[in-house]
Scaffold this active site. Structure first.
Site, short mmCIF file in Angstrom:
data_model
loop_
_atom_site.label_atom_id
_atom_site.label_comp_id
_atom_site.label_asym_id
_atom_site.label_seq_id
_atom_site.Cartn_x
_atom_site.Cartn_y
_atom_site.Cartn_z
N GLY A 1 0.71 -1.30 -0.11
CA GLY A 1 0.07 0.14 0.22
C GLY A 1 0.95 1.18 0.03
O GLY A 1 1.96 1.15 0.47
N GLN B 1 3.24 9.85 0.68
CA GLN B 1 4.46 9.30 0.87
C GLN B 1 5.71 9.69 -0.12
O GLN B 1 6.63 9.57 0.07
CB GLN B 1 4.40 7.93 0.93
CG GLN B 1 3.64 7.73 2.32
CD GLN B 1 3.28 6.03 2.46
OE1 GLN B 1 2.43 5.46 1.71
NE2 GLN B 1 4.27 5.42 2.92
N CYS C 1 5.00 0.04 7.40
CA CYS C 1 4.96 1.35 6.45
C CYS C 1 6.15 1.42 5.87
O CYS C 1 7.27 1.69 6.15
CB CYS C 1 4.44 2.44 7.37
SG CYS C 1 4.06 4.05 6.33
N LEU C 2 6.09 1.85 4.52
CA LEU C 2 7.18 2.09 3.48
C LEU C 2 8.08 3.42 4.29
O LEU C 2 9.14 3.76 3.74
CB LEU C 2 6.59 2.26 2.29
CG LEU C 2 6.51 0.84 1.43
CD1 LEU C 2 5.77 1.25 0.03
CD2 LEU C 2 7.64 -0.03 1.29
N HIS D 1 -5.01 2.07 6.93
CA HIS D 1 -3.84 2.52 7.11
C HIS D 1 -3.43 3.82 5.90
O HIS D 1 -2.87 4.72 6.27
CB HIS D 1 -2.84 1.41 6.72
CG HIS D 1 -1.42 1.95 6.68
ND1 HIS D 1 -0.30 1.38 7.86
CD2 HIS D 1 -0.33 2.51 6.01
CE1 HIS D 1 0.68 1.90 7.64
NE2 HIS D 1 0.66 2.49 6.46
N GLU D 2 -3.90 3.43 4.72
CA GLU D 2 -3.63 4.41 3.73
C GLU D 2 -4.43 5.67 4.00
O GLU D 2 -3.98 6.75 3.54
CB GLU D 2 -3.65 3.93 2.37
CG GLU D 2 -2.87 2.49 2.14
CD GLU D 2 -1.27 2.73 2.35
OE1 GLU D 2 -0.89 4.05 2.43
OE2 GLU D 2 -0.50 1.96 2.73
N HIS E 1 -2.93 8.08 6.10
CA HIS E 1 -1.75 8.90 5.57
C HIS E 1 -2.38 10.17 4.92
O HIS E 1 -1.74 11.24 4.85
CB HIS E 1 -1.37 8.10 4.16
CG HIS E 1 0.06 7.17 4.96
ND1 HIS E 1 1.00 7.57 5.39
CD2 HIS E 1 -0.04 5.78 4.84
CE1 HIS E 1 1.67 6.84 5.90
NE2 HIS E 1 1.47 5.53 5.50
C1 QAP Z 1 0.62 -0.49 4.89
O1 QAP Z 1 2.72 -1.27 4.29
C2 QAP Z 1 -0.30 -1.80 5.40
O2 QAP Z 1 9.38 -1.91 7.04
C3 QAP Z 1 1.56 -0.87 3.62
O3 QAP Z 1 11.32 -2.88 5.39
C4 QAP Z 1 0.56 -2.24 6.60
O4 QAP Z 1 3.47 -1.91 2.17
C5 QAP Z 1 -1.01 -2.46 4.86
C6 QAP Z 1 7.40 -2.55 4.06
C7 QAP Z 1 -0.08 -3.54 7.22
C8 QAP Z 1 -1.84 -3.48 5.38
C9 QAP Z 1 -0.89 -4.00 6.53
C10 QAP Z 1 7.86 -2.17 5.24
C11 QAP Z 1 8.37 -3.20 3.21
C12 QAP Z 1 5.99 -2.45 3.48
C13 QAP Z 1 9.14 -2.45 5.76
C14 QAP Z 1 3.72 -1.67 3.45
C15 QAP Z 1 10.14 -2.87 4.76
C16 QAP Z 1 9.86 -3.32 3.61
C17 QAP Z 1 4.93 -1.85 4.18
CO CO Z 2 2.28 3.70 5.51
#
Ligand code: QAP
Ligand code: CO
Length: 189
Positions: free
Chosen positions: A45, A50, A92-93, A134-135, A138
């Site tokens: 996401g 971001q 979270c990215l 989550h999004e 943001h």
């Molecule tokens: C948000 O999160 C989300 O720390 C998106 O090292 C979170 O894509 C949606 C990511 C939980 C649903 C459930 C994070 C990749 C990606 C990191 C992400 C990393 C590499 C997070």
């Molecule tokens: Co995020």
């Protein structure tokens, strides 16, 4: 084009995103960049703020973990109904390498515009429902770290500062700061 993803606590991540008034080719180009940037970073996401764009646009692709789902872009998303509770270890990215339990609604109904500007309504649960919450957070300047304890948040803030220092030290012509960041990494380990 892959865009740079801002790392918390970047000030733009605290700002509110503005609604999109006309869905046109520039909106679709933004969405394409967001999918490309999210996939390059192995995310599921991403919200426009971001990548430094304060518009109400999010992209979701939970197919790596829920193969029956599909990639989706939402413009001006609004959660109009939520049901139940679920706790999930979120990342979270914009907060790389970190994950903490966050409580969300288990099921949501979201209204949004698709890439053609057509109004849509989606009711979903599972990982996609968590990702939508989550999004959309943001777009209000809220990150998952705002849902956890102050203690955990401040520990993450310190690690993000260290990460930022080490990234800056790796850039050319920054030999001095690299030495400093190596020293501080040694002291604390
Ligand atoms: C948000 O999160 C989300 O720390 C998106 O090292 C979170 O894509 C949606 C990511 C939980 C649903 C459930 C994070 C990749 C990606 C990191 C992400 C990393 C590499 C997070
Ligand atoms: Co995020």
């Amino acid at each position: 084009m892959v865009r740079e993803i801002l790392v918390w606590p970047h000030p733009v991540l605290k700002e509110k995103a503005q609604p999109v008034h006309v869905v046109d080719d520039s909106t679709r180009a933004l969405i394409a960049d967001m999918f490309e940037s999210m996939h390059a970073a192995d995310g599921i996401g991403l919200a426009a703020p971001q990548i430094g764009v304060l518009q109400q646009v999010i992209v979701l692709d939970t197919t790596p973990r829920e193969p029956e789902s599909k990639a989706i872009a939402m413009i001006n998303p609004e959660i109009v109904e939520s049901d139940g509770e679920i706790v999930y270890k979120e990342g979270c990215l914009s907060v790389p390498g970190e994950a903490e339990d966050v409580e969300r609604s288990a099921k949501v109904t979201v209204k949004y515009l698709d890439e053609q500007g057509q109004p849509q309504t989606l009711t979903t649960d599972g990982l996609l429902a968590i990702a939508i919450q989550h999004e959309t957070d943001h777009l209000k300047g809220v990150l998952f770290v705002d849902h956890i304890s102050v203690l955990k948040r401040e520990l993450i803030r310190k690690r993000m500062k260290k990460l930022k220092n080490s990234i800056e030290a790796d850039k050319p012509g920054a030999a001095k700061s690299k030495k400093r960041s190596t020293e501080s990494a040694t002291r604390s380990s």
